[in-house]
Write a protein that holds these residues in place. Structure first.
Motif, PDB file in Angstrom:
ATOM      1  N   GLY A 118       0.789  -1.225   0.000  1.00  0.00           N
ATOM      2  CA  GLY A 118       0.000   0.000   0.000  1.00  0.00           C
ATOM      3  C   GLY A 118       0.820   1.274   0.000  1.00  0.00           C
ATOM      4  O   GLY A 118       0.268   2.367  -0.210  1.00  0.00           O
ATOM      5  N   ASP A 119       2.144   1.180   0.219  1.00  0.00           N
ATOM      6  CA  ASP A 119       3.000   2.369   0.205  1.00  0.00           C
ATOM      7  C   ASP A 119       3.150   2.911  -1.213  1.00  0.00           C
ATOM      8  O   ASP A 119       2.848   2.231  -2.204  1.00  0.00           O
ATOM      9  N   THR A 120       3.650   4.127  -1.305  1.00  0.00           N
ATOM     10  CA  THR A 120       3.940   4.757  -2.595  1.00  0.00           C
ATOM     11  C   THR A 120       5.445   4.842  -2.795  1.00  0.00           C
ATOM     12  O   THR A 120       6.174   5.332  -1.921  1.00  0.00           O
ATOM     13  N   VAL A 121       5.911   4.348  -3.931  1.00  0.00           N
ATOM     14  CA  VAL A 121       7.327   4.428  -4.295  1.00  0.00           C
ATOM     15  C   VAL A 121       7.562   5.786  -4.970  1.00  0.00           C
ATOM     16  O   VAL A 121       6.919   6.108  -5.972  1.00  0.00           O
ATOM     17  N   TYR A 122       8.472   6.578  -4.395  1.00  0.00           N
ATOM     18  CA  TYR A 122       8.872   7.861  -4.992  1.00  0.00           C
ATOM     19  C   TYR A 122      10.129   7.631  -5.815  1.00  0.00           C
ATOM     20  O   TYR A 122      11.177   7.258  -5.282  1.00  0.00           O
ATOM     21  N   LEU A 123      10.007   7.847  -7.127  1.00  0.00           N
ATOM     22  CA  LEU A 123      11.119   7.651  -8.046  1.00  0.00           C
ATOM     23  C   LEU A 123      11.308   8.925  -8.864  1.00  0.00           C
ATOM     24  O   LEU A 123      10.343   9.485  -9.382  1.00  0.00           O
ATOM     25  N   TYR A 124      12.554   9.393  -8.962  1.00  0.00           N
ATOM     26  CA  TYR A 124      12.870  10.602  -9.726  1.00  0.00           C
ATOM     27  C   TYR A 124      13.856  10.235 -10.838  1.00  0.00           C
ATOM     28  O   TYR A 124      14.926   9.682 -10.553  1.00  0.00           O
ATOM     29  N   LEU A 125      13.496  10.542 -12.075  1.00  0.00           N
ATOM     30  CA  LEU A 125      14.332  10.226 -13.231  1.00  0.00           C
ATOM     31  C   LEU A 125      14.933  11.508 -13.801  1.00  0.00           C
ATOM     32  O   LEU A 125      14.244  12.526 -13.903  1.00  0.00           O
ATOM     33  N   TYR A 126      16.201  11.445 -14.184  1.00  0.00           N
ATOM     34  CA  TYR A 126      16.920  12.606 -14.720  1.00  0.00           C
ATOM     35  C   TYR A 126      17.107  12.426 -16.225  1.00  0.00           C
ATOM     36  O   TYR A 126      17.881  11.576 -16.669  1.00  0.00           O
ATOM     37  N   TRP A 127      16.385  13.238 -17.011  1.00  0.00           N
ATOM     38  CA  TRP A 127      16.413  13.149 -18.465  1.00  0.00           C
ATOM     39  C   TRP A 127      17.193  14.312 -19.080  1.00  0.00           C
ATOM     40  O   TRP A 127      17.209  15.403 -18.536  1.00  0.00           O
ATOM     41  N   GLU A 128      17.781  14.063 -20.235  1.00  0.00           N
ATOM     42  CA  GLU A 128      18.344  15.123 -21.069  1.00  0.00           C
ATOM     43  C   GLU A 128      17.876  14.909 -22.501  1.00  0.00           C
ATOM     44  O   GLU A 128      17.967  13.788 -23.027  1.00  0.00           O
ATOM     45  N   PRO A 169      13.662  21.822 -25.301  1.00  0.00           N
ATOM     46  CA  PRO A 169      14.729  22.246 -26.208  1.00  0.00           C
ATOM     47  C   PRO A 169      15.909  21.282 -26.115  1.00  0.00           C
ATOM     48  O   PRO A 169      16.040  20.525 -25.148  1.00  0.00           O
ATOM     49  N   VAL A 170      16.753  21.302 -27.125  1.00  0.00           N
ATOM     50  CA  VAL A 170      17.939  20.441 -27.115  1.00  0.00           C
ATOM     51  C   VAL A 170      18.798  20.785 -25.906  1.00  0.00           C
ATOM     52  O   VAL A 170      19.081  21.957 -25.645  1.00  0.00           O
ATOM     53  N   GLY A 171      19.192  19.767 -25.153  1.00  0.00           N
ATOM     54  CA  GLY A 171      20.022  19.971 -23.966  1.00  0.00           C
ATOM     55  C   GLY A 171      19.253  20.230 -22.691  1.00  0.00           C
ATOM     56  O   GLY A 171      19.861  20.415 -21.631  1.00  0.00           O
ATOM     57  N   ALA A 172      17.914  20.233 -22.748  1.00  0.00           N
ATOM     58  CA  ALA A 172      17.119  20.457 -21.538  1.00  0.00           C
ATOM     59  C   ALA A 172      17.369  19.341 -20.529  1.00  0.00           C
ATOM     60  O   ALA A 172      17.471  18.165 -20.882  1.00  0.00           O
ATOM     61  N   LEU A 173      17.483  19.713 -19.249  1.00  0.00           N
ATOM     62  CA  LEU A 173      17.681  18.759 -18.164  1.00  0.00           C
ATOM     63  C   LEU A 173      16.414  18.745 -17.313  1.00  0.00           C
ATOM     64  O   LEU A 173      16.053  19.748 -16.714  1.00  0.00           O
ATOM     65  N   VAL A 174      15.757  17.604 -17.271  1.00  0.00           N
ATOM     66  CA  VAL A 174      14.451  17.489 -16.619  1.00  0.00           C
ATOM     67  C   VAL A 174      14.502  16.393 -15.568  1.00  0.00           C
ATOM     68  O   VAL A 174      14.955  15.273 -15.852  1.00  0.00           O
ATOM     69  N   ARG A 175      14.052  16.729 -14.352  1.00  0.00           N
ATOM     70  CA  ARG A 175      13.894  15.690 -13.331  1.00  0.00           C
ATOM     71  C   ARG A 175      12.413  15.331 -13.240  1.00  0.00           C
ATOM     72  O   ARG A 175      11.588  16.165 -12.912  1.00  0.00           O
ATOM     73  N   ASP A 176      12.106  14.107 -13.559  1.00  0.00           N
ATOM     74  CA  ASP A 176      10.736  13.610 -13.630  1.00  0.00           C
ATOM     75  C   ASP A 176      10.375  12.903 -12.328  1.00  0.00           C
ATOM     76  O   ASP A 176      11.137  12.045 -11.857  1.00  0.00           O
ATOM     77  N   ARG A 177       9.218  13.236 -11.765  1.00  0.00           N
ATOM     78  CA  ARG A 177       8.766  12.581 -10.534  1.00  0.00           C
ATOM     79  C   ARG A 177       7.736  11.510 -10.877  1.00  0.00           C
ATOM     80  O   ARG A 177       6.709  11.783 -11.467  1.00  0.00           O
ATOM     81  N   ILE A 178       8.035  10.275 -10.483  1.00  0.00           N
ATOM     82  CA  ILE A 178       7.154   9.136 -10.750  1.00  0.00           C
ATOM     83  C   ILE A 178       6.698   8.557  -9.412  1.00  0.00           C
ATOM     84  O   ILE A 178       7.533   8.189  -8.567  1.00  0.00           O
ATOM     85  N   LEU A 179       5.401   8.470  -9.211  1.00  0.00           N
ATOM     86  CA  LEU A 179       4.837   7.905  -7.987  1.00  0.00           C
ATOM     87  C   LEU A 179       4.125   6.601  -8.319  1.00  0.00           C
ATOM     88  O   LEU A 179       3.173   6.592  -9.117  1.00  0.00           O
ATOM     89  N   ILE A 180       4.574   5.508  -7.729  1.00  0.00           N
ATOM     90  CA  ILE A 180       4.012   4.184  -7.990  1.00  0.00           C
ATOM     91  C   ILE A 180       3.381   3.658  -6.698  1.00  0.00           C
ATOM     92  O   ILE A 180       4.089   3.453  -5.703  1.00  0.00           O
TER      93      ILE A 180
END
Length: 242
Positions: A118-128, A169-180
């Protein structure tokens, strides 16, 4: 009379120029010599679609009570007397994997690796972003058991609905938050966590993956453990930014 730091610099944000990880460097510089920091959330779905600033502040500094209710606007207060400590975009676990020769995964954060049903997994992905993309890709994150069966998953637009990959844009650095969210009847044991990207449509085509921990069309992030309900969970309380 307090100094104000607009993030992003434009007071009228657009979905083409939201915050990226470089904003943490700017905020670290602003914190030097300060005791407290007020965070005013206004049009944050556009200015900060991945929740980078509020998330990072809540994970790093003690949050103080504001003491009043502000209607239509979220106001948060933090004790930043410890000085600049924001991660400045460095993932907890570094890796390098290219997806479809369009997006690079630089790493991920997994604040906890032990959970209860029942817990939520907090996962953060770093995209470019490696190129200017024409499509809005979705990210999938699956929790897999020993029989390669999916026991929990999360599919969402990579980056956020207000900042899909076609806007990066090209070279953008994005941290994505994923909750499972794990099922309430999940059995105790070790589970595998995998992630990848796909183009929505009838065929749901996944992007091929080359690089660290590649499994053809996904990345093997690692393992998590689900403990029995009676076992104490290490997950701390998370505050609602509103």
């Amino acid at each position: 009379p307090l100094p104000v730091l607009p993030l992003p610099e434009e007071l009228l944000p657009t979905t083409r120029r939201p915050l990226d990880l470089s904003a943490l460097d700017v905020l670290n510089q602003a914190i030097v010599g300060r005791q407290r920091l007020w965070l005013v959330l206004w049009q944050e779905d556009i200015a900060d679609p991945t929740g980078l600033i509020a998330d990072e502040l809540q994970h790093t500094y003690p949050r103080l009570g504001v003491g009043r209710t502000f209607h239509g606007m979220a106001l948060m207060l933090f004790d930043v007397s410890q000085g600049p400590r924001l991660s400045a975009g460095a993932p907890q676990f570094a890796l390098r994997a290219d997806l479809g020769e369009q997006i690079r995964l630089w790493g991920y954060d997994l604040p906890s690796q032990t959970f209860r049903p029942g817990d939520t997994v907090y996962l953060y992905l770093y995209w470019e972003s490696l190129i200017a993309m024409q499509h809005d890709y979705k990210v999938f994150a699956h929790v897999i058991d020993a029989q390669d069966e999916i026991v929990a998953q999360r599919d969402q637009i990579a980056g956020a609905a207000a900042y899909p990959t076609s806007h990066w844009p090209v070279g953008a650095l994005v941290r994505d938050r994923i909750l499972i969210t794990l099922p309430g009847d999940a059995s105790p044991g070790r589970y595998t966590l995998i992630v990848g990207l796909y183009r929505p449509g009838q065929e749901l085509t996944r992007l091929s993956v080359v690089g660290d921990r590649s499994r053809g069309d996904h990345v093997h992030i690692g393992e998590i453990e689900i403990q029995d309900r009676a076992t104490q969970s290490p997950i701390g309380t998370r505050l609602d930014p509103c």
